[in-house]
Design a protein around this motif. Structure first.
Motif, short mmCIF file in Angstrom:
data_model
loop_
_atom_site.label_atom_id
_atom_site.label_comp_id
_atom_site.label_asym_id
_atom_site.label_seq_id
_atom_site.Cartn_x
_atom_site.Cartn_y
_atom_site.Cartn_z
N SER A 161 0.73 -1.16 0.10
CA SER A 161 -0.13 -0.08 0.06
C SER A 161 0.76 1.19 -0.24
N THR A 162 2.04 1.18 0.75
CA THR A 162 2.89 2.39 0.76
C THR A 162 3.45 2.80 -0.58
N ALA A 178 1.98 2.00 -3.77
CA ALA A 178 0.76 2.41 -4.14
C ALA A 178 0.56 3.95 -4.07
N VAL A 179 0.70 4.23 -2.82
CA VAL A 179 0.23 5.68 -2.55
C VAL A 179 1.35 6.42 -3.09
N LEU A 201 1.00 7.12 -6.70
CA LEU A 201 0.04 7.77 -7.19
C LEU A 201 0.57 9.39 -6.99
N ILE A 226 -3.86 5.03 -9.83
CA ILE A 226 -5.26 4.90 -9.33
C ILE A 226 -5.78 3.30 -9.38
N CYS A 270 -3.93 1.46 -6.66
CA CYS A 270 -4.64 1.66 -5.16
C CYS A 270 -5.81 1.05 -5.23
N LEU A 277 -6.74 -2.08 -2.59
CA LEU A 277 -8.17 -1.94 -1.65
C LEU A 277 -8.80 -3.34 -1.77
#
Length: 431
Positions: free
Chosen positions: A94-95, A97-98, A101, A118, A121, A125
């Motif tokens: 997740s880190t 992916a953020v 973005l 996006i 992310c 999710l």
């Protein structure tokens, strides 16, 4: 003798473990299967090849991209309370992916890069929403993953039966024609299906007929694709996974001996055919340059880039350089996310290896090792773990196999609550 009868002849400990792995195999939530299938469909972008079904390429792309939203909706339906299991693996993903973005918003190609970020992310999710099925005794996520792999490989075989010329039209390499899939992607699915089937059979979780059918089909498809990366990844992954079972399973020891003997004899007898298959019609220079990959890698990494781009990359791309495919996860990650992306991927891959090293010996650890080692081996000449891809799904399944069982977590929580002093306990009165 039936599989159940053979299981009764095993030692008590191994018999209990085997029965627990088969328990409630038919109770897999249908919405979970559909959600995982939608995620797999999302990472099956159709390539420009002939198909036996006359569907426009743009419509195929719309179906593949729209399946991610469908996967999120299905994941919410199967997990309506939005229960998640905290884990370091998805925290690292997740880190990544953020940050992808954030970097993609400032990319030169802002629309394409931001859309890909996006999508990553949203993909992560959906994976978070499926974490309640981690560590399940019935290996639910592994079963669901294998069902979807069966569907993908089965569609390739069906396309080969319907139109052999179309299926082998990619320079004599087997590709998907029901749903257009390139040969390397078909080989990936066949290799993962082959490796997991072999491990499940050696641990007596599936029967001989089921294993024989899966192995024959997957080996045939794998050889038909002429993909050396998938073959090497499958061999190395199976060797590591089987080695973790070598001391505790007699079937693994027997199978390993027979495999080594067969490989020696077959390699001696069919050496010219094996060399021809591996050469794939290429010269020695082409093979040394990995079909021109090394030239692209050198050009992509030797160019001058600002320090910020070296650290965080240029944003997610289509994994190409000057119009040529990069075909290396590490080079593509360096272009897209810089050294930060490489560090994050090394971190969650090492995390999985450390989790497997400290996990109890058995099928879960062996399968997780196979999936992780396969992805690491393939990452040098294929792209994947740095973006929404089948490789990320494989690693997610590996992490789910190494997670503690929910019953064990619940029992640990109850024990900690019982051992802790009650806040309502009567305090001693001072004299």
């Amino acid at each position: 003798m039936s599989l159940a009868a053979r299981a009764r002849l095993l030692p008590a400990g191994e018999r209990a473990a085997t029965v627990s792995l088969r328990a409630r195999a038919s109770e897999v939530p249908r919405l979970l299967i559909l959600a995982w299938g939608a995620l797999l469909l999302n990472v099956l972008p159709p390539f420009g090849a002939a198909s036996v079904i006359p569907i426009p390429h743009a419509m195929n792309q719309a179906i593949a991209q729209g399946s991610l939203l469908l996967a999120i909706v299905l994941a919410l339906l199967v997990n309506p309370r939005i229960v998640i299991r905290p884990n370091l693996f998805l925290v690292l993903v997740s880190t990544m992916a953020v940050v992808a973005l954030i970097v993609s918003i400032h990319s030169e190609f802002i629309v394409g890069s931001t859309y890909r970020a996006i999508r990553l992310c949203g993909f992560v999710l959906a994976l978070w929403l499926l974490t309640p099925w981690w560590g399940r005794r019935e290996l639910l996520l592994l079963r669901v993953h294998r069902l979807c792999l069966w569907a993908a490989v089965g569609s390739v075989v069906l396309g080969l039966v319907i139109s052999p010329g179309t299926a082998m039209g990619d320079q004599g390499r087997l590709s998907g024609t029901i749903w257009p899939m390139p040969a390397p992607q078909v080989a990936h699915y066949a290799a993962v299906l082959l490796g997991t089937t072999a491990l499940l059979w050696m641990c007596r979780v599936i029967g001989g007929r089921h294993a024989a059918l899966a192995i024959v089909v997957s080996v045939g498809v794998l050889l038909g694709t002429h993909t050396r990366t998938a073959l090497l990844g499958c061999v190395v992954g199976l060797a590591v996974g089987s080695a973790s079972l070598f001391l505790g399973h007699a079937r693994v020891r027997r199978t390993s001996v027979w495999t080594i003997v067969t490989a020696i004899v077959g390699g001696t007898v069919f050496a010219p055919q094996i060399v021809k298959w591996l050469a794939r019609g290429q010269s020695a220079q082409d093979a040394a340059e990995l079909t021109g990959r090394t030239k692209v890698w050198s050009a992509a990494t030797e160019g001058q880039r600002p320090l910020v781009n070296q650290l965080f990359g240029n944003g997610l791309s289509n994994k190409s350089f000057n119009g040529l495919p990069v075909d290396s996860n590490w080079v593509a990650t360096y272009i897209d996310l810089g050294w930060f992306g490489i560090v994050m991927q090394v971190a969650f891959l090492l995390l999985l290896l450390l989790m497997a090293a400290t996990h109890v010996r058995g099928l879960r650890r062996a399968t997780a090792l196979f999936l992780t080692v396969y992805c690491i081996t393939s990452s040098f000449t294929e792209v994947g773990p740095g973006d929404a891809s089948p490789y990320l799904l494989d690693l997610f399944v590996a992490a789910s196999l190494l997670a503690p069982q929910p019953d064990a977590l619940r029992a640990r929580f109850v024990r900690s609550r019982r051992s802790a002093p009650s806040p309502h306990a009567q305090r001693p009165v001072r004299a």
